[in-house]
Design a protein around this motif. Structure first.
Motif, PDB file in Angstrom:
ATOM      1  N   SER A  33     -13.720   5.853  25.821  1.00 19.46           N
ATOM      2  CA  SER A  33     -14.280   7.089  25.290  1.00 19.46           C
ATOM      3  C   SER A  33     -13.926   8.237  26.230  1.00 19.46           C
ATOM      4  O   SER A  33     -14.221   8.139  27.423  1.00 19.46           O
ATOM      5  CB  SER A  33     -15.795   6.970  25.162  1.00 19.46           C
ATOM      6  N   PRO A  34     -13.313   9.265  25.672  1.00 17.73           N
ATOM      7  CA  PRO A  34     -12.811   9.376  24.305  1.00 17.73           C
ATOM      8  C   PRO A  34     -11.589   8.492  24.109  1.00 17.73           C
ATOM      9  O   PRO A  34     -10.935   8.096  25.078  1.00 17.73           O
ATOM     10  CB  PRO A  34     -12.437  10.851  24.184  1.00 17.73           C
ATOM     11  N   GLN A  35     -11.291   8.213  22.855  1.00 18.74           N
ATOM     12  CA  GLN A  35     -10.151   7.347  22.547  1.00 18.74           C
ATOM     13  C   GLN A  35      -9.537   7.776  21.222  1.00 18.74           C
ATOM     14  O   GLN A  35     -10.235   8.146  20.282  1.00 18.74           O
ATOM     15  CB  GLN A  35     -10.619   5.895  22.452  1.00 18.74           C
ATOM     16  N   LEU A  36      -8.215   7.698  21.167  1.00 14.25           N
ATOM     17  CA  LEU A  36      -7.466   7.980  19.955  1.00 14.25           C
ATOM     18  C   LEU A  36      -6.691   6.730  19.569  1.00 14.25           C
ATOM     19  O   LEU A  36      -6.002   6.145  20.415  1.00 14.25           O
ATOM     20  CB  LEU A  36      -6.476   9.135  20.190  1.00 14.25           C
ATOM     21  N   LEU A  37      -6.816   6.332  18.313  1.00 17.49           N
ATOM     22  CA  LEU A  37      -6.037   5.217  17.784  1.00 17.49           C
ATOM     23  C   LEU A  37      -5.209   5.712  16.617  1.00 17.49           C
ATOM     24  O   LEU A  37      -5.664   6.584  15.856  1.00 17.49           O
ATOM     25  CB  LEU A  37      -6.951   4.097  17.261  1.00 17.49           C
ATOM     26  N   ASN A  39      -6.323   0.462   4.192  1.00 20.43           N
ATOM     27  CA  ASN A  39      -5.546   0.673   2.971  1.00 20.43           C
ATOM     28  C   ASN A  39      -4.692   1.936   3.052  1.00 20.43           C
ATOM     29  O   ASN A  39      -3.531   1.934   2.656  1.00 20.43           O
ATOM     30  CB  ASN A  39      -6.472   0.722   1.748  1.00 20.43           C
ATOM     31  N   GLN A  40      -5.262   3.024   3.573  1.00 23.37           N
ATOM     32  CA  GLN A  40      -4.494   4.258   3.728  1.00 23.37           C
ATOM     33  C   GLN A  40      -3.320   4.055   4.672  1.00 23.37           C
ATOM     34  O   GLN A  40      -2.252   4.638   4.486  1.00 23.37           O
ATOM     35  CB  GLN A  40      -5.378   5.383   4.276  1.00 23.37           C
ATOM     36  N   SER A  41      -3.514   3.230   5.685  1.00 23.46           N
ATOM     37  CA  SER A  41      -2.475   3.038   6.701  1.00 23.46           C
ATOM     38  C   SER A  41      -1.248   2.310   6.170  1.00 23.46           C
ATOM     39  O   SER A  41      -0.226   2.258   6.839  1.00 23.46           O
ATOM     40  CB  SER A  41      -3.043   2.287   7.908  1.00 23.46           C
ATOM     41  N   LYS A  42      -1.343   1.761   4.976  1.00 24.57           N
ATOM     42  CA  LYS A  42      -0.186   1.099   4.363  1.00 24.57           C
ATOM     43  C   LYS A  42       0.853   2.113   3.908  1.00 24.57           C
ATOM     44  O   LYS A  42       2.030   1.777   3.773  1.00 24.57           O
ATOM     45  CB  LYS A  42      -0.625   0.243   3.177  1.00 24.57           C
ATOM     46  N   THR A  43       0.428   3.369   3.682  1.00 25.96           N
ATOM     47  CA  THR A  43       1.345   4.395   3.194  1.00 25.96           C
ATOM     48  C   THR A  43       1.512   5.583   4.130  1.00 25.96           C
ATOM     49  O   THR A  43       2.443   6.379   3.962  1.00 25.96           O
ATOM     50  CB  THR A  43       0.891   4.932   1.819  1.00 25.96           C
ATOM     51  N   GLU A  44       0.596   5.710   5.106  1.00 25.40           N
ATOM     52  CA  GLU A  44       0.667   6.836   6.043  1.00 25.40           C
ATOM     53  C   GLU A  44      -0.116   6.473   7.306  1.00 25.40           C
ATOM     54  O   GLU A  44      -1.026   5.652   7.251  1.00 25.40           O
ATOM     55  CB  GLU A  44       0.085   8.098   5.412  1.00 25.40           C
ATOM     56  N   PRO A  45       0.228   7.080   8.426  1.00 25.52           N
ATOM     57  CA  PRO A  45      -0.547   6.813   9.643  1.00 25.52           C
ATOM     58  C   PRO A  45      -1.941   7.424   9.521  1.00 25.52           C
ATOM     59  O   PRO A  45      -2.119   8.483   8.923  1.00 25.52           O
ATOM     60  CB  PRO A  45       0.258   7.499  10.745  1.00 25.52           C
ATOM     61  N   VAL A  46      -2.917   6.734  10.088  1.00 24.13           N
ATOM     62  CA  VAL A  46      -4.295   7.206  10.077  1.00 24.13           C
ATOM     63  C   VAL A  46      -4.786   7.227  11.521  1.00 24.13           C
ATOM     64  O   VAL A  46      -4.616   6.262  12.263  1.00 24.13           O
ATOM     65  CB  VAL A  46      -5.198   6.289   9.218  1.00 24.13           C
ATOM     66  N   PHE A  47      -5.403   8.330  11.901  1.00 27.03           N
ATOM     67  CA  PHE A  47      -5.907   8.501  13.255  1.00 27.03           C
ATOM     68  C   PHE A  47      -7.413   8.273  13.279  1.00 27.03           C
ATOM     69  O   PHE A  47      -8.118   8.656  12.349  1.00 27.03           O
ATOM     70  CB  PHE A  47      -5.646   9.932  13.753  1.00 27.03           C
ATOM     71  N   ILE A  48      -7.884   7.670  14.364  1.00 31.89           N
ATOM     72  CA  ILE A  48      -9.317   7.554  14.619  1.00 31.89           C
ATOM     73  C   ILE A  48      -9.561   8.150  16.002  1.00 31.89           C
ATOM     74  O   ILE A  48      -8.959   7.708  16.979  1.00 31.89           O
ATOM     75  CB  ILE A  48      -9.798   6.089  14.597  1.00 31.89           C
ATOM     76  N   PHE A  49     -10.441   9.144  16.063  1.00 32.03           N
ATOM     77  CA  PHE A  49     -10.807   9.757  17.337  1.00 32.03           C
ATOM     78  C   PHE A  49     -12.243   9.360  17.634  1.00 32.03           C
ATOM     79  O   PHE A  49     -13.165   9.720  16.906  1.00 32.03           O
ATOM     80  CB  PHE A  49     -10.695  11.285  17.266  1.00 32.03           C
ATOM     81  N   LYS A  50     -12.437   8.605  18.699  1.00 28.11           N
ATOM     82  CA  LYS A  50     -13.763   8.165  19.127  1.00 28.11           C
ATOM     83  C   LYS A  50     -14.261   9.125  20.201  1.00 28.11           C
ATOM     84  O   LYS A  50     -13.601   9.320  21.210  1.00 28.11           O
ATOM     85  CB  LYS A  50     -13.689   6.728  19.646  1.00 28.11           C
TER      86      LYS A  50
END
Length: 133
Positions: free
Chosen positions: A104-108, A40-51
């Motif tokens: 791992s590690p990974q950034l999306l 839902n957040q990604s609809k208005t702004e980029p969201v990062f996930i760091f694994k």
């Protein structure tokens, strides 16, 4: 678990590797329900996930370098931190939902509910964060 507790004693935490002086505010990713929030957040702004794997030397080196990429211009970026050792089920679901192979590690980077960018290992620190502002 000690590093995880130090880093995530509160909802949004300061960087642990730079003494709290980083412009990066980690958001702990600890439940599957948060993936809907991220979409839902990604609809208005980029969201990062760091694994991140807390037992991996490469992952520990990369996370420190990644934190150093953040400047004042990047402080409003949403960056979720996933502790792979404690939340492997979330990592598996990330792979399925965003159609990315686990690393791992990974950034999306998630925009409009899809992964528009992913990098692993040393490629993470080559990421131009400004292109996602």
């Amino acid at each position: 678990m000690g590093l995880f507790n130090k880093m995530f004693g509160e909802k949004e935490v300061k960087s642990s590797t730079t003494g709290g002086n980083s412009f990066l505010n980690w958001i702990p990713l600890t439940s599957l329900e948060q993936l809907e929030e991220i979409k839902n957040q990604s609809k208005t702004e980029p969201v990062f996930i760091f694994k991140h794997s807390t037992r991996c030397g490469i992952s520990n080196m990369v996370i420190k370098q990644f934190e150093k990429l953040f400047t004042e211009d990047h402080q409003k970026l949403k960056v979720y931190y996933l502790d792979l050792l404690n939340y492997r089920d979330i990592s598996t679901e990330i792979g399925a939902v965003f159609q990315v192979m686990h690393q791992s590690p990974q950034l999306l980077v998630i925009k409009n509910e899809v992964s528009v960018y992913n990098a692993s290992h040393q490629d993470i620190v080559e990421t131009d964060l400004s292109r996602f502002i």
